[in-house]
Scaffold this motif. Structure first.
Motif, short mmCIF file in Angstrom:
data_model
loop_
_atom_site.label_atom_id
_atom_site.label_comp_id
_atom_site.label_asym_id
_atom_site.label_seq_id
_atom_site.Cartn_x
_atom_site.Cartn_y
_atom_site.Cartn_z
N PHE A 57 0.84 -1.19 0.00
CA PHE A 57 0.00 0.00 0.00
C PHE A 57 0.88 1.25 0.00
CE2 PHE A 57 -2.68 -3.25 2.06
CZ PHE A 57 -3.78 -3.19 1.21
N LYS A 58 0.27 2.38 -0.24
CA LYS A 58 0.98 3.65 -0.25
C LYS A 58 0.67 4.44 1.02
CE LYS A 58 0.98 4.15 -5.30
NZ LYS A 58 0.54 5.00 -6.44
N VAL A 59 1.69 5.06 1.55
CA VAL A 59 1.48 5.98 2.67
C VAL A 59 1.20 7.36 2.06
CG1 VAL A 59 2.48 7.04 4.71
CG2 VAL A 59 3.04 4.66 4.14
N ARG A 63 -0.78 15.63 4.97
CA ARG A 63 -0.76 15.93 6.40
C ARG A 63 -1.79 15.01 7.08
NH1 ARG A 63 -1.78 21.90 9.06
NH2 ARG A 63 -1.48 21.28 11.25
N ILE A 64 -1.29 13.97 7.75
CA ILE A 64 -2.16 12.96 8.35
C ILE A 64 -2.39 13.31 9.82
CG2 ILE A 64 -2.47 10.51 8.88
CD1 ILE A 64 -0.49 9.89 6.63
N LEU A 82 -3.85 -1.25 14.33
CA LEU A 82 -4.74 -1.79 13.30
C LEU A 82 -5.83 -0.79 12.90
CD1 LEU A 82 -5.59 -4.08 11.47
CD2 LEU A 82 -6.83 -5.10 13.38
N PRO A 83 -6.58 -0.19 13.84
CA PRO A 83 -7.59 0.77 13.41
C PRO A 83 -7.00 1.99 12.71
CG PRO A 83 -7.40 0.74 15.81
CD PRO A 83 -6.65 -0.44 15.30
N ILE A 84 -5.80 2.43 13.10
CA ILE A 84 -5.18 3.56 12.42
C ILE A 84 -4.83 3.19 10.99
CG2 ILE A 84 -3.12 5.02 12.35
CD1 ILE A 84 -3.18 5.07 15.41
N ALA A 85 -4.25 2.00 10.79
CA ALA A 85 -3.89 1.57 9.44
C ALA A 85 -5.13 1.42 8.58
CB ALA A 85 -3.12 0.25 9.50
N ALA A 86 -6.19 0.81 9.13
CA ALA A 86 -7.43 0.64 8.36
C ALA A 86 -8.03 1.99 8.02
CB ALA A 86 -8.42 -0.20 9.17
N GLY A 87 -7.96 2.94 8.95
CA GLY A 87 -8.51 4.27 8.67
C GLY A 87 -7.75 4.99 7.58
N ILE A 88 -6.43 4.85 7.56
CA ILE A 88 -5.64 5.49 6.50
C ILE A 88 -5.99 4.90 5.14
CG2 ILE A 88 -3.29 5.74 5.61
CD1 ILE A 88 -2.33 6.06 8.48
#
Length: 521
Positions: A57-59, A63-64, A82-88
């Motif tokens: 995946f891409k980061v 501005r996150i 996990l929830p942060i990664a899924a949200g991104i």
């Protein structure tokens, strides 16, 4: 774009919901987490970014901003990875989620995208069930723990790719490491508490003599009373105490779930065996007050909470620091400890049965036959003053443990009654108490009764009432001490199968508090 993901955290041993919101805005690339995160939560940005890149995946070069609400509750641990990664992934539209609103996510990410187990899954699973979530996504190692709750779907995930499949975003980007997204309907599981079962194989039939002490231990086990054993070195105090779990009644379902929450928060819940066995905790006398009652830089449960619904055994009681022992006074009365820190208060359950052992003097031989004691009266008083009167006042059963005569020791090995028969009597008494206290919140055994409940449920005949009044007048018992004596008498009556406290039951209960038995006091 803004995306929202549901997660959870733990306050004490209770789970609560956390809304993880991710905002991607134009500007210089940055990654900011707000909502009172601790260092472990702030470090998740490095783990999340590495996991996303290594999974294909891409980061987002934007501005996150990650918000963990409610913002006034301190967030700890790596379970928000996990929830942060899924949200991104949702906010950057790399994944389109069709069912995220009713899924609660929890898990720590390794740098290659694998999911690592976290603490506190069981309380969060209870929260998810109570608030109507359809699914709980957790690391594979935590799936059986989450399924203990029952009635909620548990998604057992090994890799970030499994989570992508779960939320409807297509095939995993790393098929080699990603396993299938196993979504199993939750079914009741069985667990073993780490450290439980250490008393397996210990039986009171192995104890030679000590019939009076074993009778007192049986009474304490049946009524849940706090007790103190006093005797010279080598008399068998520790041996007797360590066999006490062999005659205790098993934990009921709600007790077991509550203790499993404590074990989950402290990271001691293992996916095997049974968890209805009552805990037995025996901290060393060098333990600090934070180690005993809980606390520390990052607040965690102490020994009194780890002994919840079980036994806290304090061997060599007078070797504990006095300020450490004094911290037990409030939990012994209330069955709960509240740890206050700047800006936060954390409560833990602490309904334990205190079992303590000590010597009567520094050399250990005061009041024993043979005149072996070499301590002066002043030394004895100073030694005993390490345990305060208010703490002793909360102990219901005092047991003198004297050495077994040599001729009895040489007579053979096991000569006492086995734990199984003692446990049968205890279970019958506990069953009587369960029926008597049915409908009373927080009352399971006689030791849980308040003063008003004692008057209602501890019915004495005239002779027993007169004996109790006379003992209080002549021996100057406090009101709390009198209540303890009546509760012990109620337990003795239960062991005898009597609904009314008779004079014989009261006389035996008074003997466990008469100072003449323990003249060192």
């Amino acid at each position: 774009m803004i995306a929202g993901i549901k997660s959870g955290a733990v306050a004490g041993i209770d789970g609560y919901g956390v809304n993880v919101e991710i905002d991607l805005a134009r500007g210089l690339p940055s990654f900011t987490i707000v909502g009172l995160p601790n260092a472990a939560v702030r470090e998740s940005r490095e783990r999340v970014c590495a996991a996303l890149r290594n999974c294909g995946f891409k980061v987002p070069q934007k501005r996150i901003t990650v918000s963990l609400a409610p913002g006034d509750m301190r967030k700890e641990g790596a379970a928000f990875d996990l929830p942060i990664a899924a949200g991104i992934l949702l906010a950057s539209e790399q994944v389109r989620g069709a069912r995220c609103e009713r899924i609660l996510f929890l898990g720590e990410l390794a740098l290659d995208g694998r999911l690592s187990p976290v603490r506190g899954v069981l309380p969060v699973a209870c929260y998810a069930k109570e608030h109507g979530f359809a699914c709980l996504a957790v690391p594979e190692e935590n799936a059986q723990e989450a399924s203990l709750v029952g009635g909620i779907e548990v998604a057992s995930c090994r890799h970030l790719g499994d989570v992508v499949e779960l939320i409807g975003g297509g095939a995993p980007r790393n098929p080699k490491d990603a396993a299938r997204g196993a979504k199993a309907a939750a079914q009741p599981g069985h667990f073993r508490i780490h450290g439980a079962g250490k008393t397996a194989g210990l039986d009171y039939s192995q104890v030679i003599g000590q019939y009076t002490a074993k009778r007192g231990l049986e009474i304490a086990a049946a009524g849940g009373h706090h007790m103190l054993m006093i005797g010279p070195p080598g008399a068998g105090k520790t041996m007797l105490a360590r066999r006490l779990p062999s005659i205790l009644p098993p934990m009921e379902e709600d007790e077991a779930i509550e203790y499993a929450k404590v074990s989950s928060v402290s990271g001691r819940l293992e996916n095997e065996g049974f968890f209805h066995e009552r805990p037995f905790r025996a901290p060393h006398h060098s333990a600090s007050d934070a180690g005993l009652i809980g606390g520390g830089r990052y607040v965690s449960p102490g020994e009194i909470t780890l002994a919840h619904n079980g036994i806290l055994f304090l061997d060599e009681l007078t070797e504990f620091r006095r300020n450490v022992l004094e911290t037990l006074r409030q939990p012994l009365e209330e069955g709960r400890i509240v740890i206050a820190r700047a800006g936060a208060r954390t409560g833990y359950p602490a309904r334990f049965q205190l079992v303590a052992a000590m010597n009567p003097c520094p050399c250990g031989y005061h009041s024993t036959s043979g005149g072996r004691c070499v301590c002066t009266p002043l030394q004895v008083r100073r030694y005993l003053s390490k345990v305060s009167g208010p703490l002793l006042d909360r102990i219901a059963v005092f047991l003198p443990v004297m050495p077994v005569p040599p001729e009895q020791l040489c007579g053979g090995a096991e000569d006492g009654e086995c734990s199984e028969r003692m446990r049968e009597r205890v279970l019958r008494a506990v069953d009587m108490q369960r029926k008597r206290f049915e409908g009373l919140d927080g009352v399971r055994r006689n030791a849980d009764l308040t003063l008003s409940m004692v008057k209602k449920h501890c019915i004495m005949n005239d002779e027993a009432a007169a004996l109790a009044a006379g003992a209080q007048k002549s021996l100057l018992f406090s009101a709390r001490m009198r209540r303890n004596i009546v509760q012990v008498a109620r337990t003795i009556a239960d062991l005898a199968g009597s609904e009314t406290i008779a004079a014989a039951h009261m006389a035996e209960a008074v003997q466990y508090r008469v100072p003449k038995i323990l003249d060192c006091f």
